[in-house]
Scaffold this motif. Structure first.
Motif, PDB file in Angstrom:
ATOM      1  N   ASN A 184      35.317  31.275   2.989  1.00 16.21           N
ATOM      2  CA  ASN A 184      34.700  29.918   2.694  1.00 16.21           C
ATOM      3  C   ASN A 184      34.954  29.401   1.241  1.00 16.21           C
ATOM      4  O   ASN A 184      34.167  29.112   0.452  1.00 16.21           O
ATOM      5  CB  ASN A 184      33.110  30.106   2.671  1.00 16.21           C
ATOM      6  CG  ASN A 184      32.547  30.629   4.061  1.00 16.21           C
ATOM      7  OD1 ASN A 184      32.995  30.178   4.989  1.00 16.21           O
ATOM      8  ND2 ASN A 184      31.532  31.758   4.201  1.00 16.21           N
ATOM      9  N   GLY A 185      36.298  29.301   0.969  1.00 11.96           N
ATOM     10  CA  GLY A 185      36.709  28.617  -0.395  1.00 11.96           C
ATOM     11  C   GLY A 185      36.815  29.792  -1.305  1.00 11.96           C
ATOM     12  O   GLY A 185      37.045  29.151  -2.456  1.00 11.96           O
ATOM     13  N   GLN A 186      36.567  30.970  -1.269  1.00 13.51           N
ATOM     14  CA  GLN A 186      36.665  31.752  -2.592  1.00 13.51           C
ATOM     15  C   GLN A 186      37.833  32.156  -3.084  1.00 13.51           C
ATOM     16  O   GLN A 186      38.164  32.241  -4.062  1.00 13.51           O
ATOM     17  CB  GLN A 186      35.897  32.924  -2.246  1.00 13.51           C
ATOM     18  CG  GLN A 186      34.472  33.080  -1.933  1.00 13.51           C
ATOM     19  CD  GLN A 186      33.859  34.442  -1.608  1.00 13.51           C
ATOM     20  OE1 GLN A 186      33.998  35.409  -2.329  1.00 13.51           O
ATOM     21  NE2 GLN A 186      33.217  34.567  -0.368  1.00 13.51           N
ATOM     22  N   LEU A 187      38.983  31.605  -2.307  1.00 16.57           N
ATOM     23  CA  LEU A 187      40.364  31.907  -2.753  1.00 16.57           C
ATOM     24  C   LEU A 187      40.965  30.590  -3.060  1.00 16.57           C
ATOM     25  O   LEU A 187      42.323  30.464  -3.492  1.00 16.57           O
ATOM     26  CB  LEU A 187      41.067  32.523  -1.703  1.00 16.57           C
ATOM     27  CG  LEU A 187      41.179  34.002  -1.285  1.00 16.57           C
ATOM     28  CD1 LEU A 187      39.602  34.330  -0.935  1.00 16.57           C
ATOM     29  CD2 LEU A 187      42.098  34.401  -0.423  1.00 16.57           C
ATOM     30  N   ASP A 188      40.219  29.377  -3.539  1.00 15.05           N
ATOM     31  CA  ASP A 188      40.837  28.180  -3.903  1.00 15.05           C
ATOM     32  C   ASP A 188      41.587  28.269  -5.229  1.00 15.05           C
ATOM     33  O   ASP A 188      42.877  27.756  -5.133  1.00 15.05           O
ATOM     34  CB  ASP A 188      39.603  27.206  -4.073  1.00 15.05           C
ATOM     35  CG  ASP A 188      39.157  26.532  -2.787  1.00 15.05           C
ATOM     36  OD1 ASP A 188      40.116  26.728  -1.661  1.00 15.05           O
ATOM     37  OD2 ASP A 188      37.942  25.862  -2.603  1.00 15.05           O
ATOM     38  N   LEU A 189      41.002  28.838  -6.205  1.00 13.07           N
ATOM     39  CA  LEU A 189      41.652  29.034  -7.236  1.00 13.07           C
ATOM     40  C   LEU A 189      42.798  29.977  -7.415  1.00 13.07           C
ATOM     41  O   LEU A 189      43.973  29.918  -7.972  1.00 13.07           O
ATOM     42  CB  LEU A 189      40.664  29.357  -8.490  1.00 13.07           C
ATOM     43  CG  LEU A 189      41.153  29.480 -10.068  1.00 13.07           C
ATOM     44  CD1 LEU A 189      41.671  28.178 -10.424  1.00 13.07           C
ATOM     45  CD2 LEU A 189      40.027  29.794 -10.806  1.00 13.07           C
ATOM     46  N   ALA A 190      42.478  31.108  -6.593  1.00 14.75           N
ATOM     47  CA  ALA A 190      43.561  32.067  -6.597  1.00 14.75           C
ATOM     48  C   ALA A 190      45.183  31.263  -5.995  1.00 14.75           C
ATOM     49  O   ALA A 190      46.036  31.592  -6.389  1.00 14.75           O
ATOM     50  CB  ALA A 190      43.230  33.327  -5.670  1.00 14.75           C
ATOM     51  N   ILE A 191      44.795  30.555  -5.023  1.00 14.32           N
ATOM     52  CA  ILE A 191      45.858  29.798  -4.344  1.00 14.32           C
ATOM     53  C   ILE A 191      46.498  28.850  -5.064  1.00 14.32           C
ATOM     54  O   ILE A 191      47.719  28.854  -5.315  1.00 14.32           O
ATOM     55  CB  ILE A 191      45.339  29.143  -3.003  1.00 14.32           C
ATOM     56  CG1 ILE A 191      44.931  30.233  -2.075  1.00 14.32           C
ATOM     57  CG2 ILE A 191      46.477  28.185  -2.418  1.00 14.32           C
ATOM     58  CD1 ILE A 191      44.464  29.773  -0.611  1.00 14.32           C
ATOM     59  N   LYS A 192      45.796  28.181  -5.878  1.00 12.65           N
ATOM     60  CA  LYS A 192      46.336  27.314  -6.856  1.00 12.65           C
ATOM     61  C   LYS A 192      47.197  28.080  -8.122  1.00 12.65           C
ATOM     62  O   LYS A 192      48.172  27.631  -8.347  1.00 12.65           O
ATOM     63  CB  LYS A 192      45.435  26.645  -7.691  1.00 12.65           C
ATOM     64  CG  LYS A 192      44.767  25.248  -7.028  1.00 12.65           C
ATOM     65  CD  LYS A 192      43.805  24.608  -7.965  1.00 12.65           C
ATOM     66  CE  LYS A 192      43.104  23.517  -7.123  1.00 12.65           C
ATOM     67  NZ  LYS A 192      42.027  22.414  -8.064  1.00 12.65           N
ATOM     68  N   ILE A 193      46.622  29.074  -8.419  1.00  8.34           N
ATOM     69  CA  ILE A 193      47.646  29.802  -9.559  1.00  8.34           C
ATOM     70  C   ILE A 193      48.862  30.383  -8.713  1.00  8.34           C
ATOM     71  O   ILE A 193      49.727  30.588  -9.333  1.00  8.34           O
ATOM     72  CB  ILE A 193      46.649  31.114 -10.030  1.00  8.34           C
ATOM     73  CG1 ILE A 193      45.531  30.705 -10.798  1.00  8.34           C
ATOM     74  CG2 ILE A 193      47.307  32.032 -10.912  1.00  8.34           C
ATOM     75  CD1 ILE A 193      44.460  31.395 -11.121  1.00  8.34           C
TER      76      ILE A 193
END
Length: 418
Positions: A135-144
């Motif tokens: 549910n979107g918890q990896l949004d920032l990890a993917i950006k990094i």
């Protein structure tokens, strides 16, 4: 029925770094996911165990080790006054945890062979799949991971010439192969990390540790990663799978695990993975997450007894470690020498000219420990000036920047030509 609570604050005993703490529930849930558990069945060093008997460690262990080092790096940078929020710390930890999740069987050996898509691209696609599940918890990890976040140094901790990936694999591979030249001062290097103008740098006090790190990396490439016998085994495996695919496409009956059969029958491209096409009732990414070293081992064990003389001979040689002889050369194999070797193969191994080509392999391997035209390593001085490592070091690092090329030829030992 009330669901039982699970303690997600786990401690893992790692042979290289000791006790590793899992400080995040999200990290624990990702670690438990089948996509990540698959990495237990992917050897970190491919076929290197045929030369170094202890080299049976997996991508799973490596990912855990790199995650542990990331936590240490975050603590170091925070102590030096650099602001890293809890959200950013969690995200960069997830990014390094999942950085290798897209590796093919035997790690780099079969990349762009079974599938025509890099492991980095598949890793990103799998991270995006997990992000939908979480549910979107990896949004920032993917950006990094994609270097799309405002703090570039966080991406550099995941992917650069001084990232946590390299720090872990050098130490881990050195430990399990027993090659002492790969031993580096990880604690010292991490303690010397700093940030200057949003770039990951090294405090000047750590310059000698970085020099040792680069020299160790060069030695590990020649002694382990590009060891000539390992290279021979890897190219034999490539030819086994090439032959298996050829036989299947020619309509031959060939045993293979259902998952491997999918990848032998189809030549999937990057576009197929991006679209996540469906085949035989399952998406291609889901098929991929079922593919591991075991599929190759099990299938190859059966191929030893196949009626095709090329497939059975190559499979038998690999299964029983009857590896081809390999010779390193300063220049590519000449056409005249190639024809002479093929003639010997036709005489002693197999008469068919097309089949004979499977028993002769010639290529080139390259090694560059430090590419100064890529992500440079910068040294931070006490007066807040920085210098590129080549300029800052008092030893000649040009040998580490130079790409060394070695040509080789590989053929059955029965030829006995040298």
């Amino acid at each position: 029925m009330k669901r039982k609570q699970v303690n997600k604050k786990k401690i893992i005993n790692d042979p290289v770094f000791g006790f590793i703490n899992l400080q995040s529930e999200t990290v624990f849930d990702l670690l438990e996911h089948p996509f990540f558990q698959r990495l237990r069945r992917i050897k970190q060093l491919g076929l290197s165990f045929m030369v170094f008997p202890g080299a049976n460690h997996s991508r799973f262990e490596h990912a855990l080790g790199a995650t542990h080092l990331m936590r240490q790096a975050i603590s170091t940078l925070r102590l030096k006054g650099h602001k890293i929020t809890e959200e950013e710390a969690e995200a960069v930890t997830i990014a390094i945890l999942l950085h290798d999740i897209g590796h093919a069987p035997f790690s780099h050996v079969l990349e762009n062979t079974l599938v025509n898509c890099s492991h980095e691209e598949i890793s990103l696609l799998l991270m995006q799949e997990l992000n939908r599940e979480f549910n979107g918890q990896l949004d920032l990890a993917i950006k990094i991971f994609r270097n799309e976040y405002k703090k570039q140094f966080l991406h550099q901790l995941v992917a650069s010439q001084l990232d946590m990936d390299r720090l872990d694999y050098l130490s881990r591979d050195s430990f399990f192969t027993g090659v002492a030249e790969g031993t580096i001062g990880i604690d010292r290097i991490i303690k010397m990390l700093n940030v200057y103008d949003d770039q990951l740098v090294v405090d000047v006090k750590g310059i000698y540790s970085i020099e040792k790190f680069l020299i160790s990396r060069r030695l590990m490439y020649w002694q382990v990663y590009l060891h000539k016998t390992v290279v021979a085994a890897e190219f034999m495996l490539l030819n086994v799978l090439k032959r298996a695919r050829q036989l299947i496409h020619a309509g031959e009956k060939l045993y293979a695990t259902p998952t491997l059969k999918i990848f032998l029958e189809n030549a999937f491209l990057s576009e197929d993975f991006r679209r996540n096409i469906e085949i035989e009732g399952r998406r291609v990414l889901n098929w991929y997450t079922l593919l591991d070293d075991n599929d190759i081992f099990i299938s190859m064990k059966e191929w030893q007894h196949h009626s095709d003389p090329v497939l059975s001979k190559l499979a038998q040689c690999l299964t029983n470690r009857e590896l081809f002889r390999i010779r390193m050369m300063d220049k590519p194999l000449s056409k005249k020498k190639e024809e002479s070797l093929l003639a010997l193969i036709r005489e002693k191994i197999i008469a068919n000219p097309e089949d004979a080509k499977y028993f002769l392999m010639a290529d080139v391997i390259t090694n560059s420990a430090y590419n100064k035209h890529d992500e440079n390593i910068f040294v931070l001085y006490k007066d807040h000036t920085i210098k590129e490592l080549n300029e800052a070091s008092d030893i000649n690092l040009s040998v580490l920047s130079k790409a060394v090329r070695k040509y080789f030829v590989c053929y059955p030992k029965e030829l006995d030509i040298y």
